[in-house]
Enzyme design. Structure first.
Site, PDB file in Angstrom:
ATOM      1  N   HIS A  31       0.834  -1.199   0.000  1.00  0.00           N
ATOM      2  CA  HIS A  31       0.000   0.000   0.000  1.00  0.00           C
ATOM      3  C   HIS A  31       0.878   1.263   0.000  1.00  0.00           C
ATOM      4  O   HIS A  31       0.543   2.253  -0.650  1.00  0.00           O
ATOM      5  CB  HIS A  31      -0.911   0.018   1.228  1.00  0.00           C
ATOM      6  CG  HIS A  31      -1.928  -1.078   1.240  1.00  0.00           C
ATOM      7  ND1 HIS A  31      -3.279  -0.843   1.298  1.00  0.00           N
ATOM      8  CD2 HIS A  31      -1.798  -2.432   1.182  1.00  0.00           C
ATOM      9  CE1 HIS A  31      -3.935  -1.994   1.298  1.00  0.00           C
ATOM     10  NE2 HIS A  31      -3.048  -2.968   1.235  1.00  0.00           N
ATOM     11  N   GLN A 376      13.159  -3.963  -6.520  1.00  0.00           N
ATOM     12  CA  GLN A 376      12.544  -4.742  -7.595  1.00  0.00           C
ATOM     13  C   GLN A 376      12.577  -4.035  -8.943  1.00  0.00           C
ATOM     14  O   GLN A 376      12.806  -4.681  -9.975  1.00  0.00           O
ATOM     15  CB  GLN A 376      11.105  -5.091  -7.217  1.00  0.00           C
ATOM     16  CG  GLN A 376      10.407  -5.963  -8.253  1.00  0.00           C
ATOM     17  CD  GLN A 376       9.224  -6.688  -7.684  1.00  0.00           C
ATOM     18  OE1 GLN A 376       9.371  -7.664  -6.969  1.00  0.00           O
ATOM     19  NE2 GLN A 376       8.031  -6.231  -8.005  1.00  0.00           N
TER      20      GLN A 376
END
Length: 495
Positions: A31, A376
């Site tokens: 989130h 990532q």
């Protein structure tokens, strides 16, 4: 978006308080990431002050060493220029899912969070920096009531696909009997249902909270929270909902939501690296690294990637929440060893040590590298990476699309099945079949999916969607125009 920046400057020169966006988010990595990316895009687009508020437990992890600031509710500024201020959810030491009760937590965050977030709004106003718009993410519908109670408008930032929002909307409203059709399917994952305005979906493609309802599910309360959200949208006149998607990716869902009274505003992919100067790539440490809830591994994974052949590496990560059983870890390790492909595997410590699986990763052989956490986007944008084995969280899905990396989807719950369905529709990946017995992706299936996902056909599709994602977020693109119109309304300038 120079016009908006000029409006902000004009307001400041006239002595008026400039716009101040407060983005309130649930204290979980999945989130916080999209909230942070939206905050940075708003900052770049408007030049206004932008603040993120999340629970004190997450604030402490993002800014270690600032314990006093978290306790005092003070603001902190990151390298990109976004401000952060904590609210209390009643669990300032953090939520431990092995010990604490989720239902009690969500009731506490509503009660305690309403009071402490209200205090944040009051402090900012007293300091001469009043909030002009509150934007809130999932599971926090109470934030809208707090904002309006302080005379501040609020808007939902939907951080899952528009298809998922459409599925919830029509299910909870019972549009065209879709709720009865889902119930009649009896949980058969391959049964087909029609959600108004959407292409045919199977039960397994729907959000798990409406596809697999069980009274003993510890997360059953989440369905009630989404129902509450749908009810709230129904009470508003044409509510505006910012959505982390783009027009070309989900045209049917966007159209269906608008037809049923939701002013959906696609502004995605909301990813910070897309907002950098042309040629900057996806590797900005200042805008993508740092301030995570997990400490990145320092074992030289980027240098390891530099030594691998282009497009050869399989990147494996099941996100920040998904748990991997011992058998799942062993099957992934066996599959990768048999494939002969080099791989970079994110295996969190809580997974690595679960059920005695700590040494399972060594089965992957010398071709693999295992880390606890990584940046990532920098991995996905690295030329050595040719495939992503993923749980299909929406953040990971958008990052893979924007970086043009084909995926092997292994969805587990919530919106992940829908995300995997979307990627297959794009032709940019494949959904893996899992064991009926325990939901495990087995070694032979992993190898089959890797061969398919790295085929020339899928690589070409992934490259096409990479260009579409970049075009939507670029200046003059559909998402940029949508955000400009939305912010223009908030500044009082209309469309």
């Amino acid at each position: 978006m120079p016009a908006m920046v000029e409006e902000v400057r004009a307001a400041a020169e006239a002595g008026a308080a400039g716009p101040h966006f407060l983005v309130v988010t649930y204290p979980a990595q999945g989130h916080i990431n999209p909230a942070r990316h939206l905050a940075r895009r708003l900052l770049r687009a408007t030049g206004a002050r932008v603040t993120i508020s999340t629970a004190a437990s997450a604030f402490r992890k993002m800014f270690p060493g600032d314990e006093e600031g978290a306790a005092a509710g003070e603001c902190h500024r990151d390298a990109a220029g976004v401000w952060y201020v904590p609210y209390s959810d009643g669990y300032d030491a953090g939520f431990d899912r092995a010990v604490h009760d989720h239902t009690h937590y969500m009731s506490q965050v509503r009660v305690v969070g309403s009071r402490t977030l209200g205090a944040v709004l009051e402090r900012l106003r007293a300091a001469g920096r009043p909030v002009t718009l509150v934007v809130y993410t999932l599971l926090l519908s109470w934030v809208a009531d707090v904002a309006r109670g302080h005379g501040v408008p609020a808007a939902l930032y939907w951080i899952q696909p528009a298809t998922v929002l459409a599925a919830y909307l029509h299910f909870f409203r019972g549009t065209d009997g879709v709720d009865r059709a889902i119930a009649a399917a009896g949980g058969d994952p391959m049964a087909t249902v029609r959600v108004p305005g959407l292409p045919p979906l199977r039960i397994r493609d729907l959000p798990s909270f409406i596809a697999n309802t069980s009274e003993d599910d510890p997360y059953a309360f989440v369905a009630d929270m989404f129902r509450e959200l749908v009810d709230m949208l129904g009470r508003e006149d044409s509510p505006s909902v910012l959505t982390n998607t783009f027009d070309a990716m989900e045209p049917e869902a966007v159209a269906s939501l608008r037809e049923h009274g939701v002013d959906i505003v696609p502004v995605g992919p909301v990813l910070s690296f897309l907002d950098e100067a042309p040629g900057a790539g996806c590797v900005s440490v200042a805008k993508n690294g740092g301030n995570d809830l997990f400490k990145q591994d320092g074992t030289g994974y980027l240098e390891w990637l530099d030594a691998q052949a282009p497009g050869s590496v399989v990147y494996i990560s099941f996100g920040s929440l998904s748990m991997m059983s011992k058998r799942q870890i062993e099957e992934v390790a066996r599959g990768m060893a048999a494939s002969g492909r080099p791989f970079l595997w994110v295996l969190r410590e809580d997974n690595r040590s679960s059920e005695g699986a700590g040494d399972a990763a060594s089965l992957g052989g010398e071709r693999g590298m295992v880390v606890e956490w990584c940046d990532q986007v920098r991995v996905l944008s690295h030329p050595a990476v040719g495939c992503f084995v993923t749980h299909c969280g929406w953040n990971s899905t958008l990052e893979s699309v924007a970086c043009g990396v084909p995926t092997v989807g292994v969805p587990q719950w919530t919106d992940q099945g829908t995300n995997a369905w979307l990627v297959e529709r794009l032709g940019a990946g494949v959904r893996a079949a899992v064991s009926d017995k325990d939901g495990v992706l087995e070694a032979d299936e992993l190898r089959r999916c890797l061969d398919f996902a790295t085929s020339e056909m899928v690589r070409a599709k992934a490259a096409v969607w990479r260009e579409k994602a970049h075009a939507s977020a670029a200046e003059g693109g559909s998402s940029e125009r949508n955000l400009r119109a939305f912010v223009g309304k908030q500044l009082g300038g209309g469309n």
